[in-house]
Structures are given as structure tokens and as C-alpha cells.
Enzyme design. Structure first.
Site, PDB file in Angstrom:
ATOM      1  N   MET A  36       0.575  -1.152   0.439  1.00  0.00           N
ATOM      2  CA  MET A  36      -0.050  -0.235  -0.271  1.00  0.00           C
ATOM      3  C   MET A  36       0.974   1.246   0.187  1.00  0.00           C
ATOM      4  SD  MET A  36      -3.123  -0.854   2.274  1.00  0.00           S
ATOM      5  CE  MET A  36      -2.553  -0.537   3.336  1.00  0.00           C
ATOM      6  N   LEU A  39       6.370   2.805   1.668  1.00  0.00           N
ATOM      7  CA  LEU A  39       7.141   1.583   1.845  1.00  0.00           C
ATOM      8  C   LEU A  39       8.520   2.237   2.614  1.00  0.00           C
ATOM      9  CD1 LEU A  39       7.664   1.461  -2.029  1.00  0.00           C
ATOM     10  CD2 LEU A  39       6.763   0.322  -0.396  1.00  0.00           C
ATOM     11  N   HIS A  43       9.155  -3.145   3.261  1.00  0.00           N
ATOM     12  CA  HIS A  43       8.534  -3.679   2.239  1.00  0.00           C
ATOM     13  C   HIS A  43      10.076  -4.172   1.376  1.00  0.00           C
ATOM     14  CE1 HIS A  43       5.697  -1.041   3.440  1.00  0.00           C
ATOM     15  NE2 HIS A  43       4.859  -1.978   2.770  1.00  0.00           N
ATOM     16  N   ARG A 193       2.226   2.787   9.161  1.00  0.00           N
ATOM     17  CA  ARG A 193       2.034   3.343  10.713  1.00  0.00           C
ATOM     18  C   ARG A 193       2.125   4.072  11.668  1.00  0.00           C
ATOM     19  NH1 ARG A 193      -2.643  -0.774   8.851  1.00  0.00           N
ATOM     20  NH2 ARG A 193      -3.722   0.591   7.579  1.00  0.00           N
TER      21      ARG A 193
HETATM   22  P1  AMP Z   1       1.117  -2.908   3.647  1.00  0.00           P
HETATM   23  O1  AMP Z   1       1.454  -2.337   2.836  1.00  0.00           O
HETATM   24  O2  AMP Z   1       1.604  -2.662   4.867  1.00  0.00           O
HETATM   25  O3  AMP Z   1       0.097  -3.704   3.217  1.00  0.00           O
HETATM   26  O4  AMP Z   1       2.215  -4.264   3.905  1.00  0.00           O
HETATM   27  C1  AMP Z   1       3.057  -5.159   2.119  1.00  0.00           C
HETATM   28  C2  AMP Z   1       3.626  -5.757   2.739  1.00  0.00           C
HETATM   29  O5  AMP Z   1       4.938  -5.543   3.014  1.00  0.00           O
HETATM   30  C3  AMP Z   1       2.842  -7.132   3.201  1.00  0.00           C
HETATM   31  O6  AMP Z   1       3.361  -8.256   2.456  1.00  0.00           O
HETATM   32  C4  AMP Z   1       2.687  -6.787   4.727  1.00  0.00           C
HETATM   33  O7  AMP Z   1       3.074  -8.095   5.583  1.00  0.00           O
HETATM   34  C5  AMP Z   1       4.471  -6.760   4.320  1.00  0.00           C
HETATM   35  N1  AMP Z   1       5.666  -6.116   5.718  1.00  0.00           N
HETATM   36  C6  AMP Z   1       4.863  -4.817   6.161  1.00  0.00           C
HETATM   37  N2  AMP Z   1       5.607  -4.238   6.586  1.00  0.00           N
HETATM   38  C7  AMP Z   1       7.153  -5.101   7.342  1.00  0.00           C
HETATM   39  C8  AMP Z   1       8.097  -5.612   8.039  1.00  0.00           C
HETATM   40  N3  AMP Z   1       8.515  -4.864   8.976  1.00  0.00           N
HETATM   41  N4  AMP Z   1       8.470  -6.732   7.886  1.00  0.00           N
HETATM   42  C9  AMP Z   1       8.178  -7.607   6.979  1.00  0.00           C
HETATM   43  N5  AMP Z   1       7.464  -6.825   5.638  1.00  0.00           N
HETATM   44  C10 AMP Z   1       6.652  -6.111   5.967  1.00  0.00           C
END
Ligand code: AMP
Length: 291
Positions: A36, A39, A43, A193
Site C-alpha cells: 500500500m 515504503l 517492504h 503506521r
Molecule cells: P502494506 O503496505 O502494509 O500492505 O504491506 C505490504 C507487505 O509488506 C505485506 O506483505 C506486509 O506483511 C509486508 N510488511 C510490512 N511491514 C513489514 C515488516 N516490518 N517486515 C516485513 N514485511 C513487512
């Protein structure tokens, strides 16, 4: 100096399909990282893994309105596409797919994916429409990207388990790859967040990780009662005075049920609210059948 290049930013479904059809015709494998945006290193770790395993890396950046409840932070969700493009460039992603909501949902959906019982507990209990929204956008994205390996963080553990099941149930041509949680130096799991936290909340946020570690220590000392393990996590989380606990749970890593006594591959998961900001974290551990 390492060589980097700018990824191509694609905003339409048709253009992405056409690009990937050409790549596949040339025998290229596709690695897909759905995000989303906003980054961070978490990510980027998924993108590096995708880069190491595939010829072509596609990153999607789409703040999916379907997965936000009306009272959630859709409008405030952090968003900076040019910064995100630079981040994708730093890991040599080939394509950033950044569609508008109108491109993804040109008319109100009459067909949606309903996630099953894996999503009724934990985050699904306090966010009852969230996983249906995630499942719907993932089916749509997987249908657009086609056969690929798709990289997900264990940070969103319930989402990862649900997604694997979704792909199995619907025979989608996608290999799901789970990746480790990336953390700040003080142990806080990276999250888009985290920027919402004020100074006090930020200083207390590492308690999530500490609660998980305390529970793992107790399990390693022989504890097999889920209620006792939950109590250890709650005791630690209570020290974060600004936090309101949503859940502190210990489940089977395979089907998210609660084994009694605890055994096999298990996952400890916590969710807390600091004001309007909801943070989640989790950790795994294996309990052998016999001591
Ligand atoms: P989001 O942008 O929050 O929807 O996350 C996109 C992807 O990044 C999802 O597969 C999350 O699990 C992964 N992700 C988010 N934060 C982390 C983190 N701290 N470590 C590893 N993967 C992450």
C-alpha cells in the site's frame, strides 16, 4: 557505486498485462510484491527477495479502500509516490504498478471474495470486513499479474496464512513466499503506521516485541497452557501505559486454532491501540511433541 535504474511506473491494468505478456513470452519469471506504499525497509526486504529469485520484479502500490472500515485511516494513510519510486529504484524493481481506485474499481463491485474462518479471530475480530477487502484485491491483483511468485511479510501473519489458503482454494497460479519481519533497532516492527505515533507512544511501542519475547521465554521454560502464555504477554503489554490491548494470543501457525496443550509450530500474536493507531506484531516458536 552500485548501478540502479528507475522502475517503469504503470497505472493501467491493460498496460501491465501487456508488459508482463511480453516478459513471459521471453521466458522471464515474475516476482510480485503487493503493497500500500509508504515504503520502508520491511517492504524493501520483500523486493530484494523477489529480485534474488526472479527475472522481473513488479511492485504494486495501491491503498485499497475495500480493506478499510469507514472509521479507519483510509484518508490519512501516508502516501508519497515519488519517494516510493525512489525506494523501488534502490532495489532495482522493474515495474511499479500504481493504479488509481477508479482503475481498480471503475464501478461498484457486485462480486467480492469472502474470506473464511481463518479470518474470524485475531485482527478479523476487531476488523470484520478487513480480510474480505484484502482477499478481493489480492484475487484481482493476482488475476492481473498472472503466474508469479508473490512475496508477503510475516508481519501480517494472519494475512499470510489467509492468502496461502486463498491461493490453494481457488487454484491461483501463484507461489506465496513468506518473509521475515524487519524491525527498528529497538525491536519495533516497521510499519507505515508508525509515523502516527507521538513521542510517548513511540517509546512504549517496543513493548509489543518484548511481550512476545517474554512469552517465548516462558514457553521455552516448559509452559504449555495457552492461558498462561496469554497472561505473560498481557502483563508486559500493560507496562505500555498509553496502549490499549486488542488481543494477545497464541495459536497454531498452520490453521490459527488454539492448541491445548500448546504443541508443534505455534505463533504468538499481539495487537494494541495507541490512540487511533493500531499496531500488530508476532513471533513464532516450535514446541516439540515430547520434551
Ligand atoms: P502494506 O503496505 O502494509 O500492505 O504491506 C505490504 C507487505 O509488506 C505485506 O506483505 C506486509 O506483511 C509486508 N510488511 C510490512 N511491514 C513489514 C515488516 N516490518 N517486515 C516485513 N514485511 C513487512
Amino acid at each position: 557505486m552500485p548501478t540502479t535504474f528507475s522502475p517503469t511506473c504503470i497505472v493501467t491494468i491493460a498496460e501491465l498485462r501487456s508488459y508482463l505478456a511480453t516478459a513471459r513470452a521471453r521466458g522471464r519469471t515474475i516476482g510480485f510484491v503487493p503493497t500500500m506504499g509508504a515504503l520502508h525497509e520491511g517492504h524493501l526486504s520483500l523486493m530484494r527477495k523477489a529480485r534474488s529469485e526472479n527475472d522481473c520484479v513488479v511492485v504494486s502500490i495501491f491503498v485499497n479502500p475495500l480493506q478499510f472500515a469507514p472509521d479507519e485511516d483510509l484518508q490519512e494513510y501516508p502516501c508519497d509516490l515519488s519517494r516510493d519510486l525512489n525506494a523501488c529504484s534502490s532495489v532495482n524493481a522493474d515495474i511499479v504498478f500504481a493504479p488509481t481506485p477508479e482503475e481498480m474499481y471503475p464501478k461498484p463491485l457486485d462480486t467480492k471474495v469472502k474470506a473464511g474462518k481463518l479470518t474470524k479471530t485475531l485482527c478479523g475480530a476487531s476488523r470484520p470486513t478487513h480480510f474480505d477487502g484484502v482477499a478481493t484485491v489480492l484475487v484481482k491483483l493476482f488475476s492481473i499479474v498472472g503466474e508469479c511468485s508473490a512475496y508477503f511479510g510475516r508481519k501480517d501473519f494472519q494475512q499470510l496464512v489467509m492468502t496461502q489458503r486463498l491461493v490453494d482454494d481457488l487454484s491461483l497460479p501463484v507461489r506465496i513466499v513468506g518473509c521475515p519481519i524487519v524491525r527498528e533497532v529497538d525491536g519495533l516492527a516497521m510499519s507505515s503506521r508508525n509515523v502516527y505515533l507521538n513521542t510517548t507512544e513511540r517509546s512504549q511501542a517496543p513493548m509489543l516485541r518484548q511481550a512476545l519475547e517474554a512469552a517465548i521465554s516462558r514457553i521455552r521454560a516448559g509452559e504449555k497452557d495457552p492461558a498462561a502464555v496469554r497472561a505473560v504477554m498481557r502483563e508486559t503489554l500493560t507496562k505500555a501505559s498509553s496502549a490499549e490491548i486488542d488481543y494477545a494470543e497464541v495459536v497454531s501457525a498452520v490453521d490459527l486454532s488454539i492448541p491445548k496443550p500448546l504443541n508443534g509450530e505455534i505463533r504468538l500474536l499481539v495487537a494494541v491501540r495507541f490512540g487511533e493507531t493500531r499496531l500488530i506484531d508476532n513471533a513464532g516458536c516450535v514446541i516439540p511433541d515430547k520434551p
